[in-house]
Design a protein around this motif. Sequence first.
Motif, PDB file in Angstrom:
ATOM      1  N   GLY A  47       0.817  -1.216   0.000  1.00 38.68           N
ATOM      2  CA  GLY A  47       0.000   0.000   0.000  1.00 38.68           C
ATOM      3  C   GLY A  47       0.844   1.256   0.000  1.00 38.68           C
ATOM      4  N   ARG A  48       1.872   1.297   0.851  1.00 37.12           N
ATOM      5  CA  ARG A  48       2.753   2.460   0.917  1.00 37.12           C
ATOM      6  C   ARG A  48       4.189   1.988   0.720  1.00 37.12           C
ATOM      7  N   LEU A  49       4.714   2.231  -0.452  1.00 40.32           N
ATOM      8  CA  LEU A  49       6.075   1.845  -0.785  1.00 40.32           C
ATOM      9  C   LEU A  49       6.843   3.100  -1.163  1.00 40.32           C
ATOM     10  N   ARG A  50       7.977   3.304  -0.506  1.00 38.68           N
ATOM     11  CA  ARG A  50       8.741   4.521  -0.769  1.00 38.68           C
ATOM     12  C   ARG A  50      10.230   4.246  -0.572  1.00 38.68           C
ATOM     13  N   VAL A  51      11.025   4.760  -1.501  1.00 42.77           N
ATOM     14  CA  VAL A  51      12.478   4.742  -1.384  1.00 42.77           C
ATOM     15  C   VAL A  51      12.954   6.187  -1.486  1.00 42.77           C
TER      16      VAL A  51
END
Length: 951
Positions: A195-199
């Motif tokens: 749902g919430r993927l961040r790099v």
Amino acid sequence: MILWLWLCWGFPTSAGQPDSELMARYLEEQLLADYSIMEQVARRVPRQAKFLQRLETRPRMSEFNVRSTIISRYAFTTVSCTMVNSGSEAREAVFEMQIPAAAFISNFTMSIGNKTYYGEVTGKEKKNSSDDKTRHNKPPSPTDGRENGYETFKASVFIPRKMQARFLLHYEELLQRRLGKYEYTVSIRPQQLVGRLRVEVNILENSGIVSLEVPPLRNSKQKGNGKAEGDVSPPPSTVIGHTKTLAKVTFNPSVVEQSRIARNGILGDFIIRYDVNRELSVGDVQILNGYFVHYFAPTDLPPLPKNVVFVLDSSASMVGTKLKQTKEALFTILQDLRPEDHFNIIGFSNRIKVWQQDRLVPVTPNNIRDAKKYIHNMSPTGGTNINGALQTGAKLLNDYIAQNDIDARSVSLIIFLTDGRPTVGETQSSKILSNTKDAIRDKFCLFTIGIGNDVDHKLLERMALENCGMTRHFQEDEDAASHLKGFYDEIGTPLLSDIRVDYPEDDVEQVTQNFFPNYFNGSEIIIAGKLINRTSDKLHVEVTASNSKKYILLKTDVAIDLPSRNDIRGVPGLEDGKGDKNYIERAWSYLTIKELLNSRLKSDDSREKDYLMEKAKSMALAYNFVTPFTVLKMREAGLHSEPPQEEFISPSTDGIGEKLQSLQGHKAPPGIRREQDKQRIKVSKTSADGDPHFVIDFPSGKFSVCFNIDGEPGDILRLVSDHKESGVTVNGQLIGAPAPPNGHKKHRTYFSTITILSNKPERSYLEITPRRIILDDGERLVLSCGRSAVVRSRSLEVSISANANITVTIRDTISFVILIHRYKKPAPYQRNHLGFYISNSKGLSSDSHGLLGQFLNHEVKLLQEPLNTSHQQAGQNQTQELKPNPTTTLKVKGRLVPVVWKQRRIYNGQQEVECWFAKNNADKLIDGSYKDYLASHPFDTGSSFGTVNSL
């Protein structure tokens, strides 16, 4: 090495979508590639005959966040993961992260429910080394469990029902410069949509950032070549911004964007490449709080001449792709040799074959042509004589150096390639190492390359380390040709030889390696150490080396008082760091430990090995690094401890680790079943399966009715329609196939997709194919049919028995079973397809309709009279005595339907049912005609003829 800890893993979450997006999302799914890739990562479970094996699925992953700060090539990375167990009982979760093999893990923290656990780095007892080998119980592989320079951190734990777990993994690494670029890689393989993927990656380079690029995501088979092919644009949702010395790169894909990349959650490697400004001088010396690091990478120098011997494995194990790709790479490498170079080629198996006896030849068009012919004619045969091949190559190069007036500043080297272990001649590794070292006598360097899983990686690594070279390993299924060429490009252009970096002895101590036989174009030399006299205002630096024209000596004085230049406090994006911020000190400790590990690997003296081990262990404990001599043990924090925090721990935090051992003491909580109870599923005869064949069971009448529907490929049939009352609709889409030979049909049709829609108490839908299931109840999940699992929400349960069946239960009063029909070697008229069975219809209303739904709450009477006679009803006791009779009829809502006696196979063809068959596409048996049951799209919930609604 696969590193085990007991911890976390999960399934994705995403925000609910408006009604208008359902059709768009469905169409989007149809445009994506076939979902067969899911099977490549799905865990296969033995098929359990006809019945469902109820196994809980993994928890959902609600967040996967990676935040990194790179300061002067030293990278601090924090990976945070949140898992949610929405089930009614504890579930096992697995957290998995690939990290660079050169990285050090320094911290790992987890919060499970109301308990917090933190990692503590402790020393490993010497005896544990052998224990570890026994525990893993697998033969050593080239990368000891690594995937081409990457290691897998893996941890599992049970999460209590209705609770979540949070995990924080910290690791550090010093970036290596190859082919003129630093490459920072983050593995994004959550194995599910998140749902919430961040790099987020922040870069600070005081020398100035140049050539910043973010190539497309790279999968495992592309690792190692360092070159982008085809599309070179950044991954979707990537944002890049930078000034002269600062850069920020973010990657924040939505669930839909993730699904376009890989619907199984294995997106690949997110890569950032960049370089820094540099000039021909002593390089970049940075000093902070009593420690210094020195980066030396001159450019624009003429290349040195090379004397190179290629030693190539041509044993029988090289047959096929490996030898073919080796030849392709060598053809390109030979073309790249410079006119001032000299070379020769040795092929070896159980025999040693030298192309040009007792000499190295200059690079000329004729010699390159003849060399290509020799390589082209190499054929795989015999065993593997590694010792003999290296002895021959070393003698050839030594004799050439001794007998010819070669340029004193030229670089001599052997490039050795093999895919196996020694099987002919000397086969003992220690003897091969000793013989090789004696033959080379520090006169030139040996570079080793291993291909496949059968090579002795430790032997190749140690041979390279002991002889001033490097080693590389490539997997057998990778593009070996591009990898070999990429490795040669790293060492193919020597610019300097005999490089020595000196500092005044009274000013520095504990300096890392400061002598280097060669400097290759595109690489970098790094030295670090401690200052003795902190009151001095400068550090004197001298660099001596030779190049193709002359010996060079570079001198300079570096100012020591540079806190404003090297202190990172106050730098935008780095303000959340805690504790010691001396990234230069951590870079020094990183390099020192690496050198101690390499020195121990090269040593044959047991006392020296023990001394180096204790020294490396002591330093690793001081800096909280996990190494081969330290382990990370989990401790439970106090009752009032805080859970792991969101904030990013920046450059001088607990860093990063290389090898993670097992976390002890975390077992399944009492009462948790390791295996779920195997429950039999209840399946009635009421179904639509096969071509498609429909069966309706009337238990009260003790008989069944069956009919066929001869639809067209692409038709969507409304099987159950009760949208207005129970909120449930079931549609099935047909796929076509050729008819069997000598058959009466023009083609066959099967159900390729079953769509189940429900809007009570909340909106949700399921889309099922023979390979995958999409569940959307506001949070979209994609499941493989090849993995047994159970997913539950407030009103919906989906149970998957791997490659066998799926049971869908709605509000505990409606149950459908979908059978999976798949063929290993299908005939031309067969297709992978689904069968639809109604297990429980209590929750469907009396007004339900559809090809099956209209019969669920209505009685059909069986008559034995001809159509023109009085209607004598066949009672229940008479039914069993009825014989096949062409005049037998059914009375359905006042309509008389002629039927004949038939037998049908159901339940994956393993059972038979006897039924009364209605011909002509169920004419008069069903309300209206077949075309009245065609839906306009899979989400059509229209319940009356000619009406189209959408969920």
